[in-house]
Write an enzyme that holds these catalytic residues in place. Sequence first.
Site, mmCIF file in Angstrom:
data_model
loop_
_atom_site.group_PDB
_atom_site.id
_atom_site.type_symbol
_atom_site.label_atom_id
_atom_site.label_comp_id
_atom_site.label_asym_id
_atom_site.label_seq_id
_atom_site.Cartn_x
_atom_site.Cartn_y
_atom_site.Cartn_z
ATOM 1 N N VAL A 126 0.857 -1.179 0.000
ATOM 2 C CA VAL A 126 0.000 0.000 0.000
ATOM 3 C C VAL A 126 0.894 1.230 0.000
ATOM 4 C CG1 VAL A 126 -1.819 1.271 1.186
ATOM 5 C CG2 VAL A 126 -1.799 -1.231 1.268
ATOM 6 N N CYS A 127 0.629 2.140 -0.909
ATOM 7 C CA CYS A 127 1.320 3.426 -0.951
ATOM 8 C C CYS A 127 2.837 3.237 -1.089
ATOM 9 C CB CYS A 127 0.946 4.239 0.283
ATOM 10 S SG CYS A 127 1.334 5.996 0.208
ATOM 11 N N SER A 128 3.602 3.878 -0.229
ATOM 12 C CA SER A 128 5.060 3.895 -0.355
ATOM 13 C C SER A 128 5.722 2.562 -0.051
ATOM 14 C CB SER A 128 5.652 4.966 0.570
ATOM 15 O OG SER A 128 5.255 4.741 1.910
ATOM 16 N N THR A 146 2.573 3.425 -6.843
ATOM 17 C CA THR A 146 2.726 3.887 -5.472
ATOM 18 C C THR A 146 1.988 5.219 -5.376
ATOM 19 O OG1 THR A 146 4.313 4.345 -3.684
ATOM 20 C CG2 THR A 146 4.906 5.110 -5.886
#
Length: 228
Positions: A126-128, A146
């Site tokens: 998730v994300c970074s 990302t």
Amino acid sequence: MAASGQRVFNVGILMYPGVDLLDFAGPHGVLSHVSYNNNPVSPDHVFDLRLIAAQEDITASDPVTVKRHISIHDAHEDLDSFDVLIVPGGPLPVMQSIIDGNGPEYRFIKSYINDSKNDTRVLMSVCSAAFILASTGILAGKTATTHSLALDGLKDICQEATRKFGGNPTKVMKARYVDAGLTKSGMRIITSGGISCGFDASLYLASLKTSESASNFAAMVLEYIQPV
């Protein structure tokens, strides 16, 4: 509890100091509302969710402190029981420290990648947290995403991993989530965009493991309208 004959998927969510609150709470909340019987009052849950951490108490970046369900050591001992591993993101300096430090979280991710006993596993960032996956070389030759503000940084890490491990370049794109397909061992890789994109990736994961109707019902219970 799922009805007899219906599989319950074991999901580990890897926690660490500085983790983003919504990056882990979003997927946890989504998957906890997925059921076989589509009954929010008495659900037969599809996913058994466990927070994995080296520390007993984890303070998120917000800050909110939560307790783990299982230690990294114990989770590693039972590694092949996890059908899904979700790696939530956090501030980029925290991601870099996990990569550079080669600590228990990083080693756990690499062990999960290398485990071949369960060939239907899913690894989702998730994300970074895509930065962490990229640094292991697992995204070589695949498409990934990302947070939209961190795409250039992900490209840099992917290029560095290609130089280090070899393999084909990674295509980095802006998206709510990307299903990168299967590795040679059969593990599916999913990366999501920033924060709320983890909701979409989790609903997609739910549709893969159950059905689109079960995923849509969970979204309805959450009153979450997925972006078109």
